[in-house]
Scaffold this motif. Structure first.
Motif, PDB file in Angstrom:
ATOM      1  N   THR A 164      -9.193   6.260   2.438  1.00  0.00           N
ATOM      2  CA  THR A 164      -8.571   5.672   2.242  1.00  0.00           C
ATOM      3  C   THR A 164      -9.594   3.982   2.369  1.00  0.00           C
ATOM      4  O   THR A 164      -9.992   3.148   1.401  1.00  0.00           O
ATOM      5  CB  THR A 164      -7.280   4.126   2.229  1.00  0.00           C
ATOM      6  N   TYR A 165     -10.411   4.164   3.527  1.00  0.00           N
ATOM      7  CA  TYR A 165     -11.585   2.992   3.266  1.00  0.00           C
ATOM      8  C   TYR A 165     -12.382   3.879   3.089  1.00  0.00           C
ATOM      9  O   TYR A 165     -13.220   2.441   2.415  1.00  0.00           O
ATOM     10  CB  TYR A 165     -12.136   2.848   5.245  1.00  0.00           C
ATOM     11  N   THR A 185      -4.335   2.406   9.584  1.00  0.00           N
ATOM     12  CA  THR A 185      -5.522   2.623   9.321  1.00  0.00           C
ATOM     13  C   THR A 185      -6.740   2.165  10.278  1.00  0.00           C
ATOM     14  O   THR A 185      -7.528   2.415  10.621  1.00  0.00           O
ATOM     15  CB  THR A 185      -5.845   1.440   7.702  1.00  0.00           C
ATOM     16  N   PRO A 208       0.371  -0.941   0.071  1.00  0.00           N
ATOM     17  CA  PRO A 208      -0.018  -0.272   0.323  1.00  0.00           C
ATOM     18  C   PRO A 208       0.998   1.330  -0.179  1.00  0.00           C
ATOM     19  O   PRO A 208       1.864   1.642   0.513  1.00  0.00           O
ATOM     20  CB  PRO A 208      -0.940  -0.323   0.929  1.00  0.00           C
ATOM     21  N   ILE A 248      -8.538  -2.551   0.548  1.00  0.00           N
ATOM     22  CA  ILE A 248      -8.222  -1.344   1.833  1.00  0.00           C
ATOM     23  C   ILE A 248      -9.316  -2.012   3.356  1.00  0.00           C
ATOM     24  O   ILE A 248      -9.020  -2.238   3.962  1.00  0.00           O
ATOM     25  CB  ILE A 248      -7.203  -0.185   1.893  1.00  0.00           C
ATOM     26  N   GLU A 280     -12.149   4.954  -0.631  1.00  0.00           N
ATOM     27  CA  GLU A 280     -11.712   4.607  -1.753  1.00  0.00           C
ATOM     28  C   GLU A 280     -11.420   3.675  -2.551  1.00  0.00           C
ATOM     29  O   GLU A 280     -10.766   3.220  -3.544  1.00  0.00           O
ATOM     30  CB  GLU A 280     -11.359   6.407  -2.147  1.00  0.00           C
ATOM     31  N   ASP A 281     -10.833   3.389  -1.067  1.00  0.00           N
ATOM     32  CA  ASP A 281      -9.760   1.505  -2.111  1.00  0.00           C
ATOM     33  C   ASP A 281     -10.768   0.595  -1.609  1.00  0.00           C
ATOM     34  O   ASP A 281     -10.369   0.458  -0.450  1.00  0.00           O
ATOM     35  CB  ASP A 281      -8.168   2.065  -0.882  1.00  0.00           C
ATOM     36  N   GLN A 302       4.152   8.383   1.460  1.00  0.00           N
ATOM     37  CA  GLN A 302       3.775   6.701   1.341  1.00  0.00           C
ATOM     38  C   GLN A 302       4.757   5.452   0.640  1.00  0.00           C
ATOM     39  O   GLN A 302       4.520   4.499   1.501  1.00  0.00           O
ATOM     40  CB  GLN A 302       2.426   6.456   0.630  1.00  0.00           C
TER      41      GLN A 302
END
Lengths: 192, 297
Positions: free
Chosen positions: B90-91, B56, A20, B97, B93-94, A90
Motif C-alpha cells: 500500500t505504501y 500500516t 481505506p 496512504i 502503490e497508494d 478490507q
C-alpha cells in the motif's frame, strides 16, 4: 479536496467508499462468492454479501451495531476469490473501523479483544500473558477459568512467559507516537 | 552463506519458542544467516481490523529500520509476513496512504523509501536454498511418514507467491526429506488466530474441520506452517476437541522446521520438540534410531 468529499458524504455507501479498503464497494455484483468462501459465515448475523447490500441500501445503524463484522478472521479467502477484486476483507474491516470511531458497541467479546490487541502494541511488543489476563477480566472470568488447562499447558512449558518480553523504551515510544499521530490525523478529518 | 534481515515477531518469543529453536538449528545446517532486526516492534497486525492506517504506519517503521541493511527481510510468522508486505504494497502503490504514513512517521526520524523485499522463510528454503540442497543434508530419511502440510492463511493469501488455494512449497520440502505427503483440501483454511480468546466455539469448529480433514485423508502427522498462531492453535487445543468417534484428537503437530531438523539428524531437543503439547515425539520416534551414531549409543 479530500476532506470536503468526506464532509459532504451524505449516504452511508459514500462514507464506506471514503474509508481505506472500502473504495470499490460500488463495483460489487452481489455474486455471493465472499459469503460462500467465508469459513465462519454461519456465525455472521448478516453475511458479507448481505452487509454490502445493506450498506448500499443505507442501513447505517443496522450494519454498524451488528456483531457480524467481528466474526471476520481475516483469512482473505473472499479477497482472492472475488471476481470484481473489491477486497471484501478490507471492506469489512472498514465497517469495523467506522463503528469503532463512532462509538458503536456491538455486544461481542471480540470488540474488547481487538481493543486489547491495539493497546498491547503500544508497548512496542505484545505481552500475551497480560493481554489474556486483561481480556478475561474485562469480559468473563468464568471463560478465563475454563481456559486454564490450555494456559497451564503453555505456561508450564515456558510458552507463555509471565514476565514482559524484551523490548526497548525507544521502540515503544515510537510506536505510541506513530499511533497518536494517526489518530490525530483521523480526528481532524485529514485521513481515514 | 546467505544473509537476511530477520523479523521474529512478538509471538516467536513466547508461543513460538519451539519454532524459533528449530529455525535457528535448521538455518545453521543450511548455512543461512538470519540477522535479527535491531529494535523491531510489533508488526501492526493486532490493530489491523480496528485501524488500518495505524497498522500500516507501525509496520512501515519496521520496514524503514530494515531498509538500511540492503538485505531481504525474512519473517517466519505468517501474520507478520502479511502485514509487513501489505504495508509495503500500500505504501508503494497508494499515494494517498503514503502521504499519511509519512506524516505519521514524522513523529520518529525514520523514512521509508520503498525498496525492501519482504519474504517468507519457506520461500527462502524453496527458492534461494533449493530442494536439492535440502535433500542433500538429510541424514534420517523420513521414509513412509505420512505428512499433512498445513499452510494457514497468510503465508499465501493474499500476496502469494505460492498458490492461494492449494499451496505446494511445504509439500515439496517435506518430500525432499523423504516423507510422503498427504493431500487434504483444507490445507490453507483458517485456524482462527487470536479469536480463540473471544469466540472459542467458532475456533474449535474451524480446528475440528482441519484435524478431521487430515484424519480423513490419511495424514498421520501435521507439518504446520511456521506461524506461531496456527501452530499453537493446532498444537494446544486438541485435548478439547472431539473427533467423529467422540474421542479427543491425538494428532502430532510439528512445525515444518522441526521436521526438517529431525531429518537433518538433529536431536528432538535441538528443535524444541520437547515443548510441543501434541504427541509430536510419537511421530518421529521410529526415525530417531536410523543414524549410525544413535544406534551405537
Amino acid at each position: 479536496m479530500e476532506t470536503e468529499t468526506i464532509k459532504e458524504a451524505k449516504t452511508f455507501v459514500d462514507e464506506v467508499a471514503a474509508e481505506p479498503g472500502g473504495e470499490k464497494i460500488n463495483e460489487c455484483i452481489q455474486c455471493g462468492v465472499c459469503s460462500g468462501s467465508c469459513p465462519t459465515v454461519e456465525w455472521w448475523q448478516y453475511p458479507p454479501r448481505k452487509i454490502i447490500a445493506m450498506i448500499r441500501a443505507g442501513k447505517r445503524d443496522m450494519v454498524l451495531s451488528s456483531t457480524s463484522a467481528f466474526n471476520c478472521v481475516t483469512c482473505y479467502s473472499c479477497m482472492v476469490r472475488c471476481p470484481r477484486n473489491i477486497n471484501p476483507t478490507q471492506l469489512i474491516h472498514a465497517v469495523e473501523a467506522i463503528a469503532e470511531r463512532e462509538g458503536y458497541k456491538p455486544k461481542t467479546p471480540t470488540l474488547t479483544l481487538h481493543r486489547g490487541l491495539r493497546d498491547a502494541m503500544k508497548q512496542g511488543r505484545v505481552w500475551e500473558f497480560s493481554l489474556a489476563m486483561l481480556f478475561y477480566f474485562k469480559t468473563s472470568l468464568l471463560e478465563g477459568i475454563k481456559m486454564m488447562p490450555v494456559a497451564w499447558d503453555l505456561i508450564s512449558r515456558g510458552l507463555m512467559p509471565l514476565l514482559p518480553p524484551k523490548r526497548t523504551k525507544k521502540g515503544g515510544q515510537e510506536v505510541t507516537a506513530i499511533m497518536k499521530a494517526v489518530e490525530a490525523m483521523q480526528k481532524s478529518g485529514g485521513a481515514k | 552463506m546467505k544473509q537476511y534481515t530477520y523479523f521474529p515477531g512478538c509471538a516467536m518469543a513466547s508461543t513460538g519458542k519451539p519454532i524459533q529453536a528449530s529455525i535457528d538449528a535448521v538455518c545453521k545446517v543450511l548455512d543461512i544467516e538470519l540477522k535479527e532486526l535491531e529494535d523491531w516492534t510489533c508488526c501492526g497486525c493486532p490493530g489491523e481490523s480496528i485501524n488500518e492506517l495505524s497498522a500500516t504506519a507501525i509496520a512501515t517503521r519496521n520496514l524503514a529500520l530494515a531498509e538500511k541493511f540492503q538485505l531481504d527481510m525474512v519473517t517466519a510468522c505468517s501474520c507478520c509476513y502479511r502485514n509487513l508486505l501489505a504495508a509495503h504494497v500500500t505504501y508503494t502503490e497508494d499515494p494517498r496512504i503514503r502521504e499519511q504514513v509519512k506524516k505519521a512517521l514524522a513523529a520518529t526520524d525514520l523514512e521509508y523509501k520503498g525498496t525492501l523485499r519482504v519474504r517468507n522463510l519457506v520461500d527462502i528454503f524453496v527458492n534461494d536454498i533449493g530442494l536439492d540442497v535440502i535433500a542433500s543434508k538429510v541424514q534420517r530419511k523420513l521414509n513412509g511418514m505420512k505428512v499433512a502440510n498445513y499452510y494457514g492463511c497468510h503465508q499465501t493469501r493474499p500476496y502469494g507467491p505460492d498458490d492461494f488455494e492449494f499451496p505446494v512449497w511445504q509439500d515439496q520440502v517435506t518430500e525432499a526429506l523423504g516423507a510422503e505427503t498427504v493431500f487434504f483440501p483444507l490445507k490453507a483454511q483458517c485456524c482462527g488466530g487470536t479469536q480463540l480468546f473471544s469466540n472459542k466455539e467458532m475456533i474449535y469448529k474451524l480446528l475440528y474441520k482441519i484435524l478431521d480433514n487430515v484424519e480423513e485423508h490419511g495424514g498421520k502427522c501435521i507439518s504446520s506452517t511456521l506461524c506461531p498462531l496456527c501452530f499453537t492453535n493446532l498444537d494446544a487445543n486438541q485435548g478439547r476437541i472431539k473427533n467423529r468417534d467422540g474421542k479427543k484428537f491425538d494428532m502430532p503437530v510439528l512445525a515444518l522446521t522441526q521436521l526438517m531438523g529431525i531429518a537433518f539428524g538433529l536431536s528432538p531437543k535441538d528443535v524444541g520438540l520437547n515443548k510441543n503439547i501434541s504427541p509430536a515425539l510419537k511421530a518421529v520416534r521410529p526415525y530417531l534410531k536410523s543414524t549410525a551414531q544413535e544406534v551405537l549409543k
